[in-house]
Design a protein around this motif. Sequence first.
Motif, PDB file in Angstrom:
ATOM      1  N   ARG A 774       0.867  -1.204  -0.049  1.00 20.29           N
ATOM      2  CA  ARG A 774      -0.150  -0.116  -0.066  1.00 20.29           C
ATOM      3  C   ARG A 774       0.897   1.439   0.148  1.00 20.29           C
ATOM      4  O   ARG A 774       0.519   2.166  -0.591  1.00 20.29           O
ATOM      5  CB  ARG A 774      -0.899  -0.208   1.139  1.00 20.29           C
ATOM      6  N   LEU A 775       1.833   1.124   0.561  1.00 15.80           N
ATOM      7  CA  LEU A 775       2.803   2.395   0.763  1.00 15.80           C
ATOM      8  C   LEU A 775       3.437   2.583  -0.386  1.00 15.80           C
ATOM      9  O   LEU A 775       3.569   3.665  -0.920  1.00 15.80           O
ATOM     10  CB  LEU A 775       3.847   2.085   1.936  1.00 15.80           C
ATOM     11  N   GLN A 776       3.803   1.583  -1.205  1.00 14.90           N
ATOM     12  CA  GLN A 776       4.429   1.513  -2.521  1.00 14.90           C
ATOM     13  C   GLN A 776       3.470   2.349  -3.478  1.00 14.90           C
ATOM     14  O   GLN A 776       3.754   2.935  -4.139  1.00 14.90           O
ATOM     15  CB  GLN A 776       5.140   0.093  -2.780  1.00 14.90           C
ATOM     16  N   LYS A 777       2.141   1.761  -3.346  1.00 12.00           N
ATOM     17  CA  LYS A 777       1.235   2.116  -4.270  1.00 12.00           C
ATOM     18  C   LYS A 777       1.016   3.766  -4.011  1.00 12.00           C
ATOM     19  O   LYS A 777       0.919   4.520  -4.976  1.00 12.00           O
ATOM     20  CB  LYS A 777      -0.182   1.432  -3.858  1.00 12.00           C
ATOM     21  N   ALA A 778       0.749   4.322  -2.739  1.00 10.52           N
ATOM     22  CA  ALA A 778       0.767   5.706  -2.462  1.00 10.52           C
ATOM     23  C   ALA A 778       1.595   6.495  -2.970  1.00 10.52           C
ATOM     24  O   ALA A 778       1.613   7.449  -3.587  1.00 10.52           O
ATOM     25  CB  ALA A 778       0.684   5.722  -0.838  1.00 10.52           C
ATOM     26  N   LEU A 779       3.050   5.851  -2.815  1.00  7.36           N
ATOM     27  CA  LEU A 779       4.151   6.790  -3.421  1.00  7.36           C
ATOM     28  C   LEU A 779       4.024   6.738  -4.997  1.00  7.36           C
ATOM     29  O   LEU A 779       4.410   7.827  -5.503  1.00  7.36           O
ATOM     30  CB  LEU A 779       5.407   6.133  -2.846  1.00  7.36           C
ATOM     31  N   SER A 780       3.787   5.727  -5.532  1.00 10.87           N
ATOM     32  CA  SER A 780       3.656   5.887  -7.078  1.00 10.87           C
ATOM     33  C   SER A 780       2.568   6.719  -7.358  1.00 10.87           C
ATOM     34  O   SER A 780       2.530   7.401  -8.454  1.00 10.87           O
ATOM     35  CB  SER A 780       3.186   4.317  -7.506  1.00 10.87           C
ATOM     36  N   GLN A 781       1.361   6.764  -6.777  1.00  5.54           N
ATOM     37  CA  GLN A 781       0.160   7.672  -6.778  1.00  5.54           C
ATOM     38  C   GLN A 781       0.818   9.127  -6.583  1.00  5.54           C
ATOM     39  O   GLN A 781       0.549  10.074  -7.476  1.00  5.54           O
ATOM     40  CB  GLN A 781      -0.785   7.508  -6.027  1.00  5.54           C
ATOM     41  N   VAL A 782       1.438   9.327  -5.801  1.00  2.00           N
ATOM     42  CA  VAL A 782       2.380  10.834  -5.581  1.00  2.00           C
ATOM     43  C   VAL A 782       3.128  11.149  -6.731  1.00  2.00           C
ATOM     44  O   VAL A 782       3.060  12.216  -7.221  1.00  2.00           O
ATOM     45  CB  VAL A 782       2.836  10.831  -4.234  1.00  2.00           C
ATOM     46  N   GLU A 783       3.834  10.222  -7.167  1.00  3.62           N
ATOM     47  CA  GLU A 783       4.673  10.443  -8.286  1.00  3.62           C
ATOM     48  C   GLU A 783       3.864  10.694  -9.472  1.00  3.62           C
ATOM     49  O   GLU A 783       4.104  11.483 -10.240  1.00  3.62           O
ATOM     50  CB  GLU A 783       5.599   9.403  -8.591  1.00  3.62           C
ATOM     51  N   LEU A 784       2.613   9.888  -9.790  1.00  2.09           N
ATOM     52  CA  LEU A 784       1.841   9.919 -10.923  1.00  2.09           C
ATOM     53  C   LEU A 784       1.326  11.399 -11.108  1.00  2.09           C
ATOM     54  O   LEU A 784       1.314  12.157 -11.937  1.00  2.09           O
ATOM     55  CB  LEU A 784       0.937   8.930 -10.631  1.00  2.09           C
ATOM     56  N   LEU A 785       0.746  11.792  -9.645  1.00  2.00           N
ATOM     57  CA  LEU A 785       0.247  13.334  -9.538  1.00  2.00           C
ATOM     58  C   LEU A 785       1.357  14.438  -9.752  1.00  2.00           C
ATOM     59  O   LEU A 785       0.861  15.319 -10.412  1.00  2.00           O
ATOM     60  CB  LEU A 785      -0.213  13.471  -8.123  1.00  2.00           C
ATOM     61  N   ARG A 786       2.618  14.116  -9.484  1.00  2.00           N
ATOM     62  CA  ARG A 786       3.437  15.272  -9.578  1.00  2.00           C
ATOM     63  C   ARG A 786       3.801  15.325 -11.144  1.00  2.00           C
ATOM     64  O   ARG A 786       3.816  16.475 -11.647  1.00  2.00           O
ATOM     65  CB  ARG A 786       4.931  14.829  -9.109  1.00  2.00           C
TER      66      ARG A 786
END
Length: 838
Positions: A774-786
Motif C-alpha cells: 500500500r505504501l508503495q502504491k501511495a508513493l507511486s500515486q504521488v509520483e503520478l500526480l507530480r
Amino acid sequence: MAFKAFTQTHVYEKQAAPKDKDRSGIQCLECYDRHVYIGTKDATVQHLILPSATNGDLSAGQSKTREGRARKLGSSNQVAQLRAVPLFNHLLVLWDRSVTALNMFSLEPIPALKKIQHVSLFEVCDSLLAAQTACVHMVTSSSRRKVIRIHVVGVDRWEVVKEVPLLQDPVALAVDGASLCVATSDRYLLCDIETGSSEELFPHNHSRQRVIVCSVGRGEFLLNGPESLGMFVMKTGICQRPPLQWPQEVVAAGVCFPYILTLQPQVLSVYSMVDQQYKQSVSLSGAKGLLSTSDGVLVFTERDIFSLRLVPFEEQIQTLVRHKRVEEALLLLDGVQDRRPLDSYKELQKTITCLAGFSHFYQQGFYEARDLFIKGELDPREIIRLYPDMQSGLSEDFKSQLDQGNQGWDLQVLWQEDKNTFHHYLGFLGDFLRAVREMEQGLKCIKEVDCALLRLYVEVGDTENLQQLVAFPNECSLDHCVPVLEQHNRFFALGSLYQSHGNDTDAIKTWVKIADGIHKDPSCSDVYGHIVCTLSHLRDRDVVWEFADWTVQRNQEVGVQIFSRRPPDDPIETQDVLALLEKYPLAMLLYLEFLIHDLNSVDERHHNRLALAYVTQMLQEEEEADLRKTRGKLQQQLWESKFYDVSTVYERVKSTILHTEKAILLGRTGDYSQALQVLVHQERDPQAAEAFCCRAAQGRDSQFRQTLLLTLLQIYLSSGDLASAAVDLLNNNPQFFAAEKVIQLLPHSWSVQLVSQFLVGSLRETLHQRRMARLQKALSQVELLRHKAIWTQASKTKFSVDKGQKCKVCQRDLAEPQFACSLHGELMHTSCTGLSSS
C-alpha cells in the motif's frame, strides 16, 4: 737531531783597528739577492757580495763573502737606514737626517736626485706595479714637523705627492702596499697612503728601543703590543691571528713566512705563525738587529753578520715526522701551501695525514685515525698488513710505502698478550674497511679489502656483517676465503659466497648438507627455509629441478613454495610441476590451490584435481581430530567453482560418507529434491539442509527459495519422526512460507498451538507485505500526480514551430503535428523522448 726551522751561518766579520773599534761598528743592513749593504756608526756604507749558495746553504760555498766598494759619507754620525731599489739600481741611505741616493754597485751618488733633508725615518713601498709605472713610492717622516710625506721615486727624480699629518712624531713605521703602520711614543696607528686617512689601533708603554713595527705581507703587520704580546693587525684594523707571547726584552722582530723571529740581546727565538708555538732558539751574543730576506734573516752584531736561512719545507716536515710530531707537520704543510705552494704538496699531505692517523691509531684514537686515513687516501693494505693472520690475503706484488714495521710488531705482541685491547683494534679495522670499501682507495684493492673483512667477521663472530658481505656482490677470493669459512664451520656463509660468485649449485649443495646434518653451523636457524626461498627466485631451471625433489620431500607444505612463489615473469611449466608432485599429495593440493586461487586457472583438469584432492585428503584423514578446514575448502570449491566436471566428482563421493558434498553436487545438477533427501535421511542434519536451501537460493528470486523450503518441509512431513524439524523450519522461516499452503500440508493431528509461532510470524509478515504494498502504491500515486501537474502546466504553454525547426535530440526537422517538449522548453520528436537526457 732536534727540529730546526733555520740554519745559522756566519757570513761576515768586520775587521777594525783597536782604536776604531767603538766607532766603526755595524749600525744597519740592507740586502738584495747576494748583495748586502752595511751602514756603520762612522758614516760608511760598505758593499758585500755573498758567496753562491748550494741548495740554499751558504756554508757549502767554496768562496767567502767578498767586500765590494765602500763609501764614506762624512766624518761623523751613523748611517741610520739603508733601502735598496733594484728597479733603478738605487741604494737609499738615511744619514745625518737626510736621504741620499747611491748607485747600488758603484756607491756613487745619483746626481739627479738631490738629498731629502730633515728625515727621521723612511720606508720604500714594494709594489707589483712598480715596473709598469717606472716608479716606486717612498714614505718619509719629518724630523721637524709631525707629518708623513709620500714620495714618488723615479730613476732620476723624486717628489712629494702627499702629506699625512700626525699628532705625535713617529718612532717606527712599516709599509705594505697602500697601507702604512706607524708607531709613536705611546700608540700605534694605521694610515692609508692613497686617501691619507688614519686610524688609531691601541696604546703601548714601550721605550723607543722596544717599539716594533714590521710588515707580515698581504696587508698584515706585526706590532709589539702590551703585556709582551706580538700582535697581528690587518690593514682593516682587525686581528685574524692569535697574538704571540714573547719575552719582554725583545729588541727587534722579523718575518720569514711562516715564522716570526724575535731578537733579544743573547738569543734569537723562532715562533710559528701557523700555531703560535715556540719552535727554535739560536744563541747570538751581542746581537743588535735583524733584517728579513726572501729566504731567512740576517742578524748583525757590532762586528759580525749571521745568516739564518730557512730550511726547505720538505726537510722541516720530514724532521717533524721523524720526531713523531705529525700533527705539527700537517699544520705546517697546510699553513705554507697558501703562500709557498710545494710541487709535491698533495702527495706530501697524504703521507703526513696518514702518519698522523697512525699516531692516533697506536694510541687507540680510532675515530680520528679513521678520518685521517680516509683523508690521506691510505692504501687499506697498509692497515691490513699490521694484523696477524691478515697478511695471507694480500697480493704478492704489494709493497708497503710506509715504515711502520716496529709499531706493527707491537700489534703482533698485543694480539698475544692483551686480547681485549686487540679486539678494539679489530673493531677499528672493520670500521675502516667498511668506510673505504666504496671509495676509490678501497676499490683499487677491493679483493684484499673483502678478503680481510671476511676473515675479520669470522674471527670476531660477527654473523650479521659476514652474511651481508657474502650475500651481496663481493670480490672475495674463493681460494683464500673458502678454507677460512670451512675451518670455522661457517658453511651457511660459504653457501652464500658461492651464490654471490654465480655458483648456485655448490651454494645449495652446501646448505643441503647443513639441513641434512652433515655440516654443523648454528649461525642459520632455518637453512631449509633459506633454500626454499633461494630456489623460488632462482632463474636457473636446471638447478631448481636438481633440488626440487629433495625440497618437496623434506616438507611438502613449505617445499611447494619453490613453484608457487616464483616471480610472475619466470614461471615453471605447470604440467612438469604436476608430474613431479604426483607422489606428494599435500604439495599437489597446495599447488592446485595456487593455480586456481592465485593464477585464476580455468582449466577443468585443475579444478577437477583440486576437488578430488580435497576428497582424498578427507577420506585419508577421517581418523584425525579436525577436518573442518579441509572440508570447508572442499565445499567452497564445489559451490563456487564453475569449471569442474560435476559427474566426475560425484562418482568419487557418491559411495562415501561425504553426504553434504553429495548434496551440493546433486544441487549443481538441478536435482534439489534428491539433494535435500540426502541431507535429511543420510546426513541427518536439518540445519545443514536448511543452510543448503539458503546457499542454493543465493542470486535467485525469493520464489525459488520458497520452493526449496517447501520441498524440504514436505520431506520432513513425509517422515514421521521429523515433526520437530518441520516445526523448527516453519518457525525459522515464516516469511518464506504461504500460510494457506502450509496449512493444507500439515497433518490433521497437529494442534494450532504447535504451529502458533509460525502462524503469528506468517500473519505478521503477510500484514507487513500488504502495508508495504500500500505504501508503495501511495508513493507511486504521488509520483503520478507530480507528473500530471507538470504535464498540466506544460499543456497551457504555447509553442511556435517554425519551418525548419530541428529536434533537440536527432537534429532532424519537426515535420509531424505531434511533438514533445522538455522541462527546459526544448522541442523534440515524441519518438526521441526516451533518448533525451531531460
